[in-house]
Design a protein around this motif. Sequence first.
Motif, PDB file in Angstrom:
ATOM      1  N   THR A 139     -18.032  33.741  12.904  1.00 14.04           N
ATOM      2  CA  THR A 139     -17.033  33.483  13.784  1.00 14.04           C
ATOM      3  C   THR A 139     -17.971  33.444  15.045  1.00 14.04           C
ATOM      4  N   GLY A 140     -19.229  33.487  15.057  1.00 13.50           N
ATOM      5  CA  GLY A 140     -19.780  33.300  16.667  1.00 13.50           C
ATOM      6  C   GLY A 140     -20.485  31.780  16.608  1.00 13.50           C
ATOM      7  N   ALA A 141     -21.244  31.664  17.389  1.00 19.44           N
ATOM      8  CA  ALA A 141     -21.669  30.233  17.952  1.00 19.44           C
ATOM      9  C   ALA A 141     -22.246  29.505  16.678  1.00 19.44           C
ATOM     10  N   VAL A 142     -21.954  27.942  16.894  1.00 16.84           N
ATOM     11  CA  VAL A 142     -22.740  26.999  15.784  1.00 16.84           C
ATOM     12  C   VAL A 142     -23.001  25.878  16.357  1.00 16.84           C
ATOM     13  N   ASP A 143     -24.003  25.338  15.817  1.00 19.81           N
ATOM     14  CA  ASP A 143     -24.413  24.047  16.484  1.00 19.81           C
ATOM     15  C   ASP A 143     -23.851  23.111  15.800  1.00 19.81           C
ATOM     16  N   MET A 144     -23.303  22.216  16.179  1.00 19.23           N
ATOM     17  CA  MET A 144     -22.495  20.976  15.616  1.00 19.23           C
ATOM     18  C   MET A 144     -23.513  19.981  15.921  1.00 19.23           C
ATOM     19  N   PRO A 145     -24.324  19.224  14.961  1.00 21.94           N
ATOM     20  CA  PRO A 145     -25.309  18.226  15.424  1.00 21.94           C
ATOM     21  C   PRO A 145     -25.039  16.845  15.400  1.00 21.94           C
ATOM     22  N   TYR A 146     -24.938  16.303  16.660  1.00 15.76           N
ATOM     23  CA  TYR A 146     -24.614  14.808  16.608  1.00 15.76           C
ATOM     24  C   TYR A 146     -25.809  14.076  17.169  1.00 15.76           C
ATOM     25  N   ASP A 196     -23.154  28.754   4.917  1.00 16.38           N
ATOM     26  CA  ASP A 196     -23.874  30.014   5.471  1.00 16.38           C
ATOM     27  C   ASP A 196     -23.639  29.559   6.892  1.00 16.38           C
ATOM     28  N   ALA A 197     -24.142  28.444   7.289  1.00 15.24           N
ATOM     29  CA  ALA A 197     -24.030  28.145   8.754  1.00 15.24           C
ATOM     30  C   ALA A 197     -22.971  28.235   9.723  1.00 15.24           C
ATOM     31  N   THR A 198     -21.898  28.014   8.912  1.00 21.43           N
ATOM     32  CA  THR A 198     -20.509  28.067   9.429  1.00 21.43           C
ATOM     33  C   THR A 198     -19.562  29.309   9.084  1.00 21.43           C
ATOM     34  N   ARG A 199     -20.168  30.209   8.392  1.00 23.82           N
ATOM     35  CA  ARG A 199     -19.278  31.214   7.755  1.00 23.82           C
ATOM     36  C   ARG A 199     -18.906  32.264   8.757  1.00 23.82           C
ATOM     37  N   THR A 202     -21.130  25.336  19.787  1.00 20.53           N
ATOM     38  CA  THR A 202     -19.670  25.531  19.647  1.00 20.53           C
ATOM     39  C   THR A 202     -19.188  26.595  18.865  1.00 20.53           C
ATOM     40  N   THR A 203     -18.273  26.954  18.468  1.00 26.60           N
ATOM     41  CA  THR A 203     -17.725  27.944  17.666  1.00 26.60           C
ATOM     42  C   THR A 203     -17.077  27.380  16.318  1.00 26.60           C
ATOM     43  N   VAL A 204     -16.912  28.236  15.456  1.00 25.15           N
ATOM     44  CA  VAL A 204     -16.184  27.597  14.150  1.00 25.15           C
ATOM     45  C   VAL A 204     -14.857  27.085  14.373  1.00 25.15           C
ATOM     46  N   ALA A 205     -14.049  27.970  15.227  1.00 26.93           N
ATOM     47  CA  ALA A 205     -12.745  27.654  15.645  1.00 26.93           C
ATOM     48  C   ALA A 205     -12.541  26.332  16.378  1.00 26.93           C
ATOM     49  N   ASP A 206     -13.592  26.047  17.218  1.00 24.61           N
ATOM     50  CA  ASP A 206     -13.403  24.844  17.963  1.00 24.61           C
ATOM     51  C   ASP A 206     -14.043  23.563  17.007  1.00 24.61           C
ATOM     52  N   VAL A 207     -14.985  23.808  16.010  1.00 25.02           N
ATOM     53  CA  VAL A 207     -15.177  22.925  14.976  1.00 25.02           C
ATOM     54  C   VAL A 207     -13.611  22.466  14.169  1.00 25.02           C
ATOM     55  N   VAL A 208     -12.928  23.148  13.996  1.00 28.82           N
ATOM     56  CA  VAL A 208     -11.473  23.004  13.374  1.00 28.82           C
ATOM     57  C   VAL A 208     -10.971  22.175  14.163  1.00 28.82           C
TER      58      VAL A 208
END
Length: 264
Positions: free
Chosen positions: A247-254, A242-245, A204-210
């Motif tokens: 604005t690119g893709a980020v893996d949200m681990p579920y 660092d992992a979410t700083r 996902t993205t940091v924006a979508d994590v928010v």
Amino acid sequence: MTVHHAAGVGYQRAAGVYERSRPSYPIAALAALADALPLERGRTVVDLGAGTGKFTRLLALTGAEVLAVEPVAEMRQRLAELLPGVAATDGTAEDTGLPDGCADAVVAAQSWHWFEADAALAEVERLLRPGGALALVWNTYDTSVPWVKDFQDIYFRLAPRDLPSPPLTAGLGEHHPVAWREAFDSRKGWGPIEERHWPNPHTTTVADVVERMMSSSHIAVLDAGAQARVRAEVESVLGAHDATRSTGAVDMPYTTDVYWMRYG
């Protein structure tokens, strides 16, 4: 039965964000349930608290007839738009409005913790044909990842005392006993609880994590000022790791947790 205020109002306001920001489920989890229940053409499965149809669309892939039950009109409307071939009805887990013995299986994905357990179980028992099964599914956070733990801490700190909470997973392989099991302990007719767990990383993205936080029912129900403060706090927490700083893709681990048990 009435719907909890946080769910009834929060999900009414956040149906679109819910659909965009929430993860799906591993196909492996669907395949395991399809084999265990089983789900196939000629059988019927009821999806309780179906929401916008995140799991409903997977159930439909099995060929089984899917009856979706969702009490929040805005969520049900989104489900109907996305899955026009699925029958979606207004009802609760405790009072579905469906006929006796209409289902070979009942599934609740990301929803059982909202239900009044004894009343919901009585309704499931009424719906199931002899030898039918109930499956409970949750996507839970892998809080062994530091930024995920900090993110989840915000969620629970802001939760009202009466907010039903999903089961917690402290990390892959660490699945804690949870309260929902207690309803089965004193109830006759149910077989042993079987369970399996799968990693479910959500790119996902940091924006979508928010937005994932903002789609939480007890956040979505807040006024605009309070929501702005929550958003700022989440953005600050994510900016500290660092992992979410970026604005690119980020893996949200579920982790996807699946439980099933047979009745009768």
